[in-house]
Design a protein around this motif. Structure first.
Motif, PDB file in Angstrom:
ATOM      1  N   ALA A 162       0.882  -1.459   0.049  1.00  0.00           N
ATOM      2  CA  ALA A 162      -0.030   0.127   0.124  1.00  0.00           C
ATOM      3  C   ALA A 162       0.918   1.217   0.113  1.00  0.00           C
ATOM      4  CB  ALA A 162      -0.928   0.080   1.233  1.00  0.00           C
ATOM      5  N   GLY A 163       1.382   1.600  -1.141  1.00  0.00           N
ATOM      6  CA  GLY A 163       2.347   2.903  -1.154  1.00  0.00           C
ATOM      7  C   GLY A 163       3.434   2.846  -0.269  1.00  0.00           C
ATOM      8  N   ALA A 164       4.194   1.628  -0.560  1.00  0.00           N
ATOM      9  CA  ALA A 164       5.387   1.666   0.580  1.00  0.00           C
ATOM     10  C   ALA A 164       6.465   2.599   0.340  1.00  0.00           C
ATOM     11  CB  ALA A 164       5.778   0.180   0.708  1.00  0.00           C
ATOM     12  N   GLN A 165       6.740   3.185   1.365  1.00  0.00           N
ATOM     13  CA  GLN A 165       7.765   4.306   1.246  1.00  0.00           C
ATOM     14  C   GLN A 165       8.971   3.932   2.041  1.00  0.00           C
ATOM     15  OE1 GLN A 165       7.900   6.812  -1.027  1.00  0.00           O
ATOM     16  NE2 GLN A 165       5.670   6.167  -1.869  1.00  0.00           N
ATOM     17  N   GLU A 166       8.854   3.245   3.177  1.00  0.00           N
ATOM     18  CA  GLU A 166       9.835   2.861   4.286  1.00  0.00           C
ATOM     19  C   GLU A 166      10.792   1.821   3.763  1.00  0.00           C
ATOM     20  OE1 GLU A 166      10.491   2.563   8.975  1.00  0.00           O
ATOM     21  OE2 GLU A 166       8.340   2.680   8.122  1.00  0.00           O
ATOM     22  N   SER A 167      12.135   2.046   4.042  1.00  0.00           N
ATOM     23  CA  SER A 167      12.911   0.749   3.784  1.00  0.00           C
ATOM     24  C   SER A 167      12.809  -0.300   4.937  1.00  0.00           C
ATOM     25  CB  SER A 167      14.410   1.329   3.610  1.00  0.00           C
ATOM     26  OG  SER A 167      15.128   0.293   3.224  1.00  0.00           O
ATOM     27  N   ILE A 168      13.205  -1.376   4.487  1.00  0.00           N
ATOM     28  CA  ILE A 168      13.325  -2.509   5.670  1.00  0.00           C
ATOM     29  C   ILE A 168      14.444  -2.249   6.383  1.00  0.00           C
ATOM     30  CG2 ILE A 168      14.672  -4.161   4.209  1.00  0.00           C
ATOM     31  CD1 ILE A 168      11.810  -5.263   6.678  1.00  0.00           C
ATOM     32  N   LYS A 169      15.659  -1.411   5.897  1.00  0.00           N
ATOM     33  CA  LYS A 169      16.760  -1.125   6.657  1.00  0.00           C
ATOM     34  C   LYS A 169      16.472  -0.514   7.870  1.00  0.00           C
ATOM     35  CE  LYS A 169      19.393  -1.263   2.082  1.00  0.00           C
ATOM     36  NZ  LYS A 169      20.364  -0.864   1.270  1.00  0.00           N
ATOM     37  N   THR A 170      15.418   0.269   7.851  1.00  0.00           N
ATOM     38  CA  THR A 170      15.136   1.054   9.379  1.00  0.00           C
ATOM     39  C   THR A 170      14.826   0.047  10.506  1.00  0.00           C
ATOM     40  OG1 THR A 170      12.709   1.145   8.598  1.00  0.00           O
ATOM     41  CG2 THR A 170      13.944   2.921   7.724  1.00  0.00           C
ATOM     42  N   ILE A 171      14.369  -1.139  10.179  1.00  0.00           N
ATOM     43  CA  ILE A 171      14.299  -2.025  11.148  1.00  0.00           C
ATOM     44  C   ILE A 171      15.217  -3.130  11.337  1.00  0.00           C
ATOM     45  CG2 ILE A 171      11.823  -1.680  11.308  1.00  0.00           C
ATOM     46  CD1 ILE A 171      11.529  -4.388  10.186  1.00  0.00           C
ATOM     47  N   SER A 172      16.248  -3.118  10.296  1.00  0.00           N
ATOM     48  CA  SER A 172      17.344  -4.139  10.179  1.00  0.00           C
ATOM     49  C   SER A 172      18.622  -3.938  11.163  1.00  0.00           C
ATOM     50  CB  SER A 172      17.828  -4.257   8.833  1.00  0.00           C
ATOM     51  OG  SER A 172      18.685  -3.180   8.717  1.00  0.00           O
ATOM     52  N   LYS A 173      18.441  -2.900  11.910  1.00  0.00           N
ATOM     53  CA  LYS A 173      19.684  -2.555  12.733  1.00  0.00           C
ATOM     54  C   LYS A 173      19.442  -3.471  14.299  1.00  0.00           C
ATOM     55  CE  LYS A 173      20.187   2.037  11.113  1.00  0.00           C
ATOM     56  NZ  LYS A 173      19.978   3.616  11.449  1.00  0.00           N
ATOM     57  N   ASN A 174      18.056  -3.706  14.444  1.00  0.00           N
ATOM     58  CA  ASN A 174      17.716  -4.430  15.433  1.00  0.00           C
ATOM     59  C   ASN A 174      17.780  -6.097  15.353  1.00  0.00           C
ATOM     60  OD1 ASN A 174      17.501  -2.014  17.152  1.00  0.00           O
ATOM     61  ND2 ASN A 174      15.418  -1.739  16.353  1.00  0.00           N
ATOM     62  N   ASP A 175      18.334  -6.279  13.958  1.00  0.00           N
ATOM     63  CA  ASP A 175      17.814  -7.642  13.499  1.00  0.00           C
ATOM     64  C   ASP A 175      19.035  -8.183  12.696  1.00  0.00           C
ATOM     65  OD1 ASP A 175      17.138 -10.237  12.310  1.00  0.00           O
ATOM     66  OD2 ASP A 175      15.367  -9.937  13.071  1.00  0.00           O
ATOM     67  N   GLN A 176      19.966  -9.028  13.207  1.00  0.00           N
ATOM     68  CA  GLN A 176      21.323  -9.342  12.346  1.00  0.00           C
ATOM     69  C   GLN A 176      20.865 -10.208  11.176  1.00  0.00           C
ATOM     70  OE1 GLN A 176      24.266  -8.159  13.523  1.00  0.00           O
ATOM     71  NE2 GLN A 176      24.724  -8.739  11.473  1.00  0.00           N
ATOM     72  N   THR A 177      20.109 -11.069  11.198  1.00  0.00           N
ATOM     73  CA  THR A 177      19.529 -11.770  10.041  1.00  0.00           C
ATOM     74  C   THR A 177      19.142 -10.771   8.998  1.00  0.00           C
ATOM     75  OG1 THR A 177      19.064 -13.598  11.363  1.00  0.00           O
ATOM     76  CG2 THR A 177      18.074 -13.765   9.231  1.00  0.00           C
ATOM     77  N   ILE A 178      18.048  -9.808   9.311  1.00  0.00           N
ATOM     78  CA  ILE A 178      17.516  -8.957   8.504  1.00  0.00           C
ATOM     79  C   ILE A 178      18.700  -8.126   7.561  1.00  0.00           C
ATOM     80  CG2 ILE A 178      16.034  -6.968   7.741  1.00  0.00           C
ATOM     81  CD1 ILE A 178      14.127  -8.346   9.856  1.00  0.00           C
ATOM     82  N   ASP A 179      19.735  -7.782   8.622  1.00  0.00           N
ATOM     83  CA  ASP A 179      20.581  -6.684   8.283  1.00  0.00           C
ATOM     84  C   ASP A 179      21.576  -7.437   7.290  1.00  0.00           C
ATOM     85  OD1 ASP A 179      22.253  -4.170   8.578  1.00  0.00           O
ATOM     86  OD2 ASP A 179      23.490  -5.360   9.550  1.00  0.00           O
ATOM     87  N   ASN A 180      21.804  -8.579   7.285  1.00  0.00           N
ATOM     88  CA  ASN A 180      22.821  -9.566   6.749  1.00  0.00           C
ATOM     89  C   ASN A 180      22.291  -9.640   5.265  1.00  0.00           C
ATOM     90  OD1 ASN A 180      24.906  -9.567   8.812  1.00  0.00           O
ATOM     91  ND2 ASN A 180      24.238 -11.639   9.187  1.00  0.00           N
ATOM     92  N   VAL A 181      20.941 -10.069   5.257  1.00  0.00           N
ATOM     93  CA  VAL A 181      20.364 -10.378   4.117  1.00  0.00           C
ATOM     94  C   VAL A 181      20.071  -9.102   3.328  1.00  0.00           C
ATOM     95  CG1 VAL A 181      18.302 -10.990   3.101  1.00  0.00           C
ATOM     96  CG2 VAL A 181      19.211 -12.401   4.756  1.00  0.00           C
ATOM     97  N   ALA A 182      19.678  -8.029   3.851  1.00  0.00           N
ATOM     98  CA  ALA A 182      19.435  -6.865   3.145  1.00  0.00           C
ATOM     99  C   ALA A 182      20.865  -6.274   2.466  1.00  0.00           C
ATOM    100  CB  ALA A 182      19.017  -5.720   4.209  1.00  0.00           C
ATOM    101  N   LYS A 183      22.160  -6.731   2.907  1.00  0.00           N
ATOM    102  CA  LYS A 183      23.298  -6.257   2.479  1.00  0.00           C
ATOM    103  C   LYS A 183      23.709  -6.800   1.026  1.00  0.00           C
ATOM    104  CE  LYS A 183      25.484  -5.226   6.987  1.00  0.00           C
ATOM    105  NZ  LYS A 183      26.614  -5.425   7.614  1.00  0.00           N
ATOM    106  N   GLU A 184      22.794  -8.125   1.021  1.00  0.00           N
ATOM    107  CA  GLU A 184      23.290  -8.877  -0.332  1.00  0.00           C
ATOM    108  C   GLU A 184      21.987  -8.935  -1.561  1.00  0.00           C
ATOM    109  OE1 GLU A 184      25.293 -12.972  -1.626  1.00  0.00           O
ATOM    110  OE2 GLU A 184      25.055 -12.365   0.446  1.00  0.00           O
ATOM    111  N   ILE A 185      20.772  -8.851  -1.064  1.00  0.00           N
ATOM    112  CA  ILE A 185      19.512  -8.871  -1.756  1.00  0.00           C
ATOM    113  C   ILE A 185      19.216  -7.409  -1.952  1.00  0.00           C
ATOM    114  CG2 ILE A 185      17.359  -9.542  -1.794  1.00  0.00           C
ATOM    115  CD1 ILE A 185      18.074 -12.175  -0.593  1.00  0.00           C
ATOM    116  N   LYS A 186      18.724  -7.219  -3.175  1.00  0.00           N
ATOM    117  CA  LYS A 186      18.451  -5.743  -3.477  1.00  0.00           C
ATOM    118  C   LYS A 186      17.039  -5.763  -4.327  1.00  0.00           C
ATOM    119  CE  LYS A 186      18.878  -1.323  -5.172  1.00  0.00           C
ATOM    120  NZ  LYS A 186      18.732  -0.323  -4.127  1.00  0.00           N
TER     121      LYS A 186
END
Length: 303
Positions: A162-186
């Protein structure tokens, strides 16, 4: 979704729910190409205490796709999705081996675009919480809702962000798995494709975009190399350049009626996008004519 049968008056068609998750999985796996445009690799792929329901491959993106089928509503699509993606990125050789053993092909690790990996959750229903959870512009997770009806009809519908504007990276700082995946997947956006494009070409792109989206059941899907306009299959893929637009019509050579010979035959040359016809333009002088060519592709590829 509510269905009615037309017989002088409307007759309500009841839903015929899946009793077992396995029934939904079997039906989906037998029709992966038709529903999702994916190639089947493996069912029940087990690795490191994980069991992937369906492993598929996206030939267009050169990437693996993990599909999970859910009847249980009490699960986190974010947590599970990123756990599967982390499993994939940490065990690339196992995924390559599984592909090669099941497809009799020699796929190398370098042949795969790991940055385009994604997870699909397929379910008969998602909660409002799960629907809201995917509302990030760069989330490599899709939700597909399935409804089966008594008249032997079924629908697969992707739940749109629904008109997403925010990046998943805004919450990845608190989750190592999300942070690691976000660095490689675009996950690419329309805005990124237009970043280094002149104002004139952006305006030209918007003109074509608005006209194409007026076709029935067309979706815009930004890919790595281009922006795809999809209706069942890709209709036209557009790559905005600094001073021009490059388009590929998803038609085989000989299928396009092009009296002005605007489209170039690229059937025997390497190119991005789907189809054998390429058009490059920098003005709207032939706008209506080119739109008629795109319409031909739409008529052949629409769902």
């Amino acid at each position: 979704m509510t269905l009615y049968r037309i017989d002088k008056k409307l007759e309500y068609i009841k839903e015929n729910p899946f009793k077992l998750e396995k029934d939904l999985q079997d039906l989906s796996e037998k029709n992966l190409k038709t529903i999702f445009g994916l190639d089947f690799v493996k069912s029940e792929f087990a690795l490191n205490n994980f069991r992937i329901d369906t492993l598929a491959f996206d030939v267009e993106a050169n990437a693996f796709v993990i599909i999970e089928y859910k009847r249980d509503k009490n699960f986190s699509v974010i947590d599970q999705g990123y756990a599967y993606l982390s499993l994939m990125l940490n065990n690339k050789a196992d995924f390559i081996l599984e592909f090669n053993e099941n497809n009799n092909k020699s796929l190398k690790r370098t042949d795969v675009d790991w940055s385009q990996s994604r997870v699909l959750f397929v379910s008969t229903a998602f909660t409002n919480y799960q629907r809201e959870a995917i509302n990030f512009k760069d989330l490599p997770i899709e939700l597909w809702e399935v409804k089966r009806f008594e008249n032997n009809t079924i629908s697969y519908e992707q739940i749109q962000k629904a008109g997403a504007q925010e990046s998943i990276k805004t919450i990845s700082k608190n989750d190592q798995t999300i942070d690691n995946v976000a660095k490689e997947i675009k996950v690419y956006s329309e805005e990124e494709h237009l970043e280094n494009v002149s104002d004139e070409i952006v305006e030209l792109y918007e003109k074509f975009k608005n006209a194409i989206l007026n076709f029935e059941n067309i979706e815009l899907k930004p890919k790595k190399k281009y922006i795809a306009f999809v209706s069942g299959k890709n209709v036209v893929d557009i790559h905005p350049q600094k001073k021009a637009l490059k388009m590929w019509l998803n038609l085989n050579i000989g299928e396009l009626d092009d009296n002005k010979l605007i489209a170039r035959d690229v059937s025997k040359t390497g190119h991005w996008g789907n189809g054998d016809y390429e058009i490059q333009i920098s003005s709207d002088d032939e706008f209506e004519y080119i739109l008629s060519l795109i319409r031909q592709s739409f008529n052949r590829n629409k769902k």
